[in-house]
Design an enzyme around this catalytic site. Structure first.
Site, PDB file in Angstrom:
ATOM      1  N   ALA A 142       0.819  -1.209   0.000  1.00 53.58           N
ATOM      2  CA  ALA A 142       0.000   0.000   0.000  1.00 53.58           C
ATOM      3  C   ALA A 142       0.854   1.261   0.000  1.00 53.58           C
ATOM      4  O   ALA A 142       0.364   2.344   0.299  1.00 53.58           O
ATOM      5  CB  ALA A 142      -0.926  -0.002   1.207  1.00 53.58           C
ATOM      6  N   ASP A 276       1.567  -3.210  12.760  1.00 53.19           N
ATOM      7  CA  ASP A 276       1.548  -2.511  11.466  1.00 53.19           C
ATOM      8  C   ASP A 276       0.300  -1.626  11.384  1.00 53.19           C
ATOM      9  O   ASP A 276      -0.268  -1.409  10.315  1.00 53.19           O
ATOM     10  CB  ASP A 276       1.594  -3.496  10.297  1.00 53.19           C
TER      11      ASP A 276
END
Length: 408
Positions: A142, A276
């Protein structure tokens, strides 16, 4: 000079590096742990005993890889936004954390590194993790491939200088030109070189470990998959005893079978649990930002939006750099939820505590300060119920949060 004992915590289960003490007790001396023992606490006149009603006590969590949470981020916004992100994760059990940045224009990364270094000096965070810009566009996930560059010593030196001694980890793709020299430079600067967002073969990855790389950034995710004839980075990193391996045990990034396999292959001393997490952690579904990329969260799962911006998860070869909407974009997890999921997946509680606290503290060179319920270390701890739901958090001897009715 050591402080006199200030109080005792009595619990149903105290998880130490050596064993689970059931029941057990922890004696505090100001901000530190003074003693830990099995059974009921010894009677000491004048020393208050706090009963935690038979709960579990684990060391405070250490998150090496987190981008934000509680609607705020380390990757964009102000210093106050970064403080809010850190505070959110502290309330959810992370007593020590690195602030992780994503790929961005080099000047932007330098500016954010300088800002976050100030928060590290204040003790808000324990340092910085640069997840970029030296990553492979073919495995960009991403992140924005427009700003990914080949490993460059001058660029690294600029980032290192702006971090002012607080750069702890840098993730890079070892197949890129210049990667070996950068790994060497990082090691010489006392920075952990981590392998991630990479399309490297097993042989290239093994050579990177030979050069000094010693950590795996979210194993399996953002890297060439494991294959029996080309094990890729997953196989090469698990194969080396000197490499610590991150996993995102949130029920989204990895199947529980993969979590158990990694735990067995890495062993209890090499597994590192991370979140994360991005800004959407702890927030309602909706539209959020991760660096320059727009992210949609639905059902608690963060994915790259259809109009994400430039970049996204892509394949290799001709597909490199092609944006794919729907790619997983960080997590909405907390360390408390990751720990609960890892236990539910079948990992032993002692191994989970090591992976969430002791191992990352050791990797970061903080084992002499935190990461375990042990005399002399900071009184960083979490209290959980029988289902490993978080009930209270203590950082350096002070309660950060505690649920009503927990303590008597």
């Amino acid at each position: 000079m050591s402080l006199p004992p200030s109080g005792v915590l009595s619990a149903g289960h105290v998880v130490t590096p050596d064993a689970v003490l059931s029941p057990g007790w922890i004696r505090l001396a100001g901000s530190r742990i003074d003693a830990v023992g099995l059974g009921e606490p010894p009677a000491e006149p004048g020393l208050p005993v706090t009963s935690l009603r038979g709960r579990w006590v684990l060391p405070g969590f250490v998150d090496m890889h987190v981008h934000g949470g509680g609607g705020a981020s380390f990757t964009e916004g102000t210093a106050e936004d970064a403080r809010r992100a850190a505070e959110f994760h502290r309330r959810n059990g992370t007593t020590t954390m690195l602030a992780s940045l994503v790929t961005a224009p080099l000047a932007d990364m330098e500016a954010r590194a300088a800002m976050l270094a100030g928060l590290a000096r204040e003790g808000v965070i324990a340092g910085l993790h640069l997840e970029g810009p030296f990553l492979a566009a073919a495995r960009c996930g991403a992140q924005d491939p427009r700003h990914m560059i080949a490993p460059d010593a001058a660029a690294f030196d600029r980032l290192l200088a702006r971090a002012a001694g607080w750069l702890r980890v840098i993730t890079l793709a070892p197949e890129l030109p210049g990667a070996t020299d950068l790994i060497t430079a990082a090691a010489q600067a006392g920075v952990i070189a981590a392998v991630g967002h990479t399309d490297a073969t097993a042989d290239v990855t093994a050579a990177a470990v030979d050069a000094g790389a010693s950590h795996a950034t979210h194993l399996f995710n953002g890297m060439r998959p494991l294959h029996h004839r080309e094990p890729g980075p997953v196989g090469a990193l698990l194969d080396r005893d000197e490499v610590s391996c991150e996993v995102i045990a949130d029920g989204v990034h990895l199947h529980d079978t993969a979590i158990r396999l990694v735990a067995r292959a890495a062993g209890p001393a090499r597994l590192v649990l991370i979140t994360d997490a991005m800004a959407a952690a702890g927030m309602p579904d909706g539209r959020y930002q991760l660096g320059s990329m727009r992210v949609d969260v639905a059902g608690g799962v963060a994915r790259l939006a259809a109009d994400a911006g430039s970049g996204g998860e892509a394949g290799s070869g001709a597909d490199a750099g092609r944006r794919v909407s729907g790619a997983i974009a960080g997590s909405t997890a907390t360390m408390a939820s990751v720990v609960r999921h890892a236990v539910a997946a079948g990992l032993p509680v002692t191994d989970v505590a090591a992976a969430a606290s002791t191992n990352p503290a050791r990797v970061l060179g903080l084992a002499g300060r935190t990461g375990a319920l042990w005399p002399g270390l900071d009184a960083d701890l979490v209290v959980c119920d029988e289902a490993f739901g978080l009930r209270a958090v203590m950082r350096r001897g002070e309660w950060v949060t505690r649920s009503r009715g927990l303590i008597r």
